[in-house]
Design a protein around this motif. Structure first.
Motif, mmCIF file in Angstrom:
data_model
loop_
_atom_site.group_PDB
_atom_site.id
_atom_site.type_symbol
_atom_site.label_atom_id
_atom_site.label_comp_id
_atom_site.label_asym_id
_atom_site.label_seq_id
_atom_site.Cartn_x
_atom_site.Cartn_y
_atom_site.Cartn_z
ATOM 1 N N ASP A 34 0.801 -1.209 0.000
ATOM 2 C CA ASP A 34 0.000 0.000 0.000
ATOM 3 C C ASP A 34 0.835 1.260 0.000
ATOM 4 O O ASP A 34 0.329 2.332 0.227
ATOM 5 C CB ASP A 34 -0.900 0.025 1.240
ATOM 6 C CG ASP A 34 -1.853 -1.144 1.282
ATOM 7 O OD1 ASP A 34 -2.281 -1.584 0.208
ATOM 8 O OD2 ASP A 34 -2.161 -1.610 2.388
ATOM 9 N N VAL A 35 2.130 1.145 -0.236
ATOM 10 C CA VAL A 35 3.035 2.286 -0.163
ATOM 11 C C VAL A 35 3.310 2.840 -1.553
ATOM 12 O O VAL A 35 3.512 2.095 -2.500
ATOM 13 C CB VAL A 35 4.357 1.881 0.516
ATOM 14 C CG1 VAL A 35 5.363 3.006 0.481
ATOM 15 C CG2 VAL A 35 4.096 1.453 1.945
ATOM 16 N N GLN A 36 3.294 4.163 -1.647
ATOM 17 C CA GLN A 36 3.683 4.854 -2.872
ATOM 18 C C GLN A 36 4.759 5.867 -2.507
ATOM 19 O O GLN A 36 4.764 6.400 -1.400
ATOM 20 C CB GLN A 36 2.501 5.589 -3.494
ATOM 21 C CG GLN A 36 1.418 4.683 -4.013
ATOM 22 C CD GLN A 36 0.261 5.486 -4.581
ATOM 23 O OE1 GLN A 36 -0.203 6.444 -3.976
ATOM 24 N NE2 GLN A 36 -0.199 5.082 -5.753
ATOM 25 N N ILE A 37 5.658 6.132 -3.463
ATOM 26 C CA ILE A 37 6.681 7.151 -3.250
ATOM 27 C C ILE A 37 6.661 8.148 -4.404
ATOM 28 O O ILE A 37 6.182 7.841 -5.493
ATOM 29 C CB ILE A 37 8.088 6.550 -3.092
ATOM 30 C CG1 ILE A 37 8.523 5.819 -4.369
ATOM 31 C CG2 ILE A 37 8.165 5.643 -1.880
ATOM 32 C CD1 ILE A 37 9.993 5.466 -4.378
ATOM 33 N N PHE A 43 13.718 15.530 -2.402
ATOM 34 C CA PHE A 43 13.316 14.708 -1.268
ATOM 35 C C PHE A 43 12.471 13.540 -1.767
ATOM 36 O O PHE A 43 12.016 13.537 -2.902
ATOM 37 C CB PHE A 43 12.505 15.531 -0.259
ATOM 38 C CG PHE A 43 13.342 16.541 0.476
ATOM 39 C CD1 PHE A 43 13.918 16.235 1.696
ATOM 40 C CD2 PHE A 43 13.551 17.800 -0.059
ATOM 41 C CE1 PHE A 43 14.697 17.158 2.365
ATOM 42 C CE2 PHE A 43 14.332 18.742 0.601
ATOM 43 C CZ PHE A 43 14.902 18.418 1.818
ATOM 44 N N ILE A 44 12.267 12.560 -0.904
ATOM 45 C CA ILE A 44 11.436 11.416 -1.232
ATOM 46 C C ILE A 44 10.235 11.448 -0.290
ATOM 47 O O ILE A 44 10.390 11.473 0.934
ATOM 48 C CB ILE A 44 12.204 10.082 -1.071
ATOM 49 C CG1 ILE A 44 13.407 10.040 -2.030
ATOM 50 C CG2 ILE A 44 11.282 8.904 -1.356
ATOM 51 C CD1 ILE A 44 14.650 10.622 -1.483
ATOM 52 N N ALA A 45 9.038 11.472 -0.873
ATOM 53 C CA ALA A 45 7.809 11.443 -0.094
ATOM 54 C C ALA A 45 7.234 10.038 -0.159
ATOM 55 O O ALA A 45 7.283 9.387 -1.203
ATOM 56 C CB ALA A 45 6.805 12.454 -0.649
ATOM 57 N N MET A 46 6.694 9.553 0.949
ATOM 58 C CA MET A 46 6.089 8.225 0.990
ATOM 59 C C MET A 46 4.705 8.349 1.623
ATOM 60 O O MET A 46 4.530 9.067 2.613
ATOM 61 C CB MET A 46 6.959 7.263 1.810
ATOM 62 C CG MET A 46 6.430 5.856 1.833
ATOM 63 S SD MET A 46 7.606 4.628 2.498
ATOM 64 C CE MET A 46 7.887 5.203 4.153
ATOM 65 N N PHE A 59 11.532 12.064 3.383
ATOM 66 C CA PHE A 59 12.886 11.600 3.637
ATOM 67 C C PHE A 59 13.880 12.453 2.860
ATOM 68 O O PHE A 59 13.659 12.750 1.692
ATOM 69 C CB PHE A 59 13.071 10.155 3.146
ATOM 70 C CG PHE A 59 12.278 9.125 3.898
ATOM 71 C CD1 PHE A 59 12.842 8.447 4.967
ATOM 72 C CD2 PHE A 59 10.988 8.818 3.514
ATOM 73 C CE1 PHE A 59 12.123 7.475 5.638
ATOM 74 C CE2 PHE A 59 10.256 7.855 4.184
ATOM 75 C CZ PHE A 59 10.822 7.181 5.252
ATOM 76 N N ALA A 60 14.990 12.809 3.500
ATOM 77 C CA ALA A 60 16.146 13.364 2.785
ATOM 78 C C ALA A 60 16.807 12.174 2.078
ATOM 79 O O ALA A 60 16.626 11.022 2.487
ATOM 80 C CB ALA A 60 17.116 14.015 3.764
ATOM 81 N N PHE A 67 16.959 3.872 5.035
ATOM 82 C CA PHE A 67 15.681 3.169 5.158
ATOM 83 C C PHE A 67 15.627 1.968 4.220
ATOM 84 O O PHE A 67 15.279 0.860 4.622
ATOM 85 C CB PHE A 67 14.516 4.131 4.875
ATOM 86 C CG PHE A 67 13.185 3.450 4.805
ATOM 87 C CD1 PHE A 67 12.533 3.060 5.951
ATOM 88 C CD2 PHE A 67 12.591 3.189 3.571
ATOM 89 C CE1 PHE A 67 11.305 2.413 5.882
ATOM 90 C CE2 PHE A 67 11.366 2.547 3.492
ATOM 91 C CZ PHE A 67 10.723 2.158 4.653
ATOM 92 N N VAL A 68 15.989 2.169 2.952
ATOM 93 C CA VAL A 68 15.949 1.090 1.959
ATOM 94 C C VAL A 68 16.912 -0.030 2.351
ATOM 95 O O VAL A 68 16.557 -1.216 2.288
ATOM 96 C CB VAL A 68 16.240 1.630 0.543
ATOM 97 C CG1 VAL A 68 16.439 0.497 -0.448
ATOM 98 C CG2 VAL A 68 15.102 2.539 0.088
ATOM 99 N N LEU A 69 18.125 0.319 2.760
ATOM 100 C CA LEU A 69 19.087 -0.707 3.170
ATOM 101 C C LEU A 69 18.557 -1.531 4.339
ATOM 102 O O LEU A 69 18.674 -2.767 4.350
ATOM 103 C CB LEU A 69 20.433 -0.075 3.537
ATOM 104 C CG LEU A 69 21.271 0.456 2.379
ATOM 105 C CD1 LEU A 69 22.539 1.123 2.917
ATOM 106 C CD2 LEU A 69 21.627 -0.660 1.412
ATOM 107 N N ASN A 70 17.974 -0.870 5.327
ATOM 108 C CA ASN A 70 17.428 -1.582 6.481
ATOM 109 C C ASN A 70 16.222 -2.434 6.106
ATOM 110 O O ASN A 70 16.065 -3.551 6.596
ATOM 111 C CB ASN A 70 17.073 -0.610 7.598
ATOM 112 C CG ASN A 70 18.293 -0.146 8.355
ATOM 113 O OD1 ASN A 70 19.063 -0.964 8.848
ATOM 114 N ND2 ASN A 70 18.489 1.156 8.426
#
Length: 79
Positions: A34-37, A43-46, A59-60, A67-70
């Motif tokens: 259900d996530v969109q970016i 910047f990255i909005a989610m 997100f900066a 976040f993606v790596l984790n």
């Protein structure tokens, strides 16, 4: 479907109050979840695609990378 018009910046968090009304929201290439970016002004909005009127997370680029790596490493798995 309603569009989220702005993020809701919190004082002292160093995040801009972005206008997201014209953002190009993207879903997973798998079409799951259900996530969109959207990439807006560097910047990255989610957001939650089922509730696009809800506030978006901002997100900066360095925060997004972490976040993606984790996420890929399973840090957020609930099972």
């Amino acid at each position: 479907m309603a569009e989220s018009t702005t993020s809701q910046a919190l004082a002292g968090w160093g995040k801009p109050d972005l206008d997201l009304s014209g953002a190009d929201w993207q879903s997973s290439s798998r079409g799951a979840g259900d996530v969109q970016i959207a990439f807006v002004e560097g910047f990255i909005a989610m957001r939650n695609s089922e509730h696009p009127e809800s506030p978006s997370l901002i997100f900066a680029p360095d925060e997004w990378h972490k976040f993606v790596l984790n996420a890929r490493g399973g840090a957020f798995d609930l099972t």
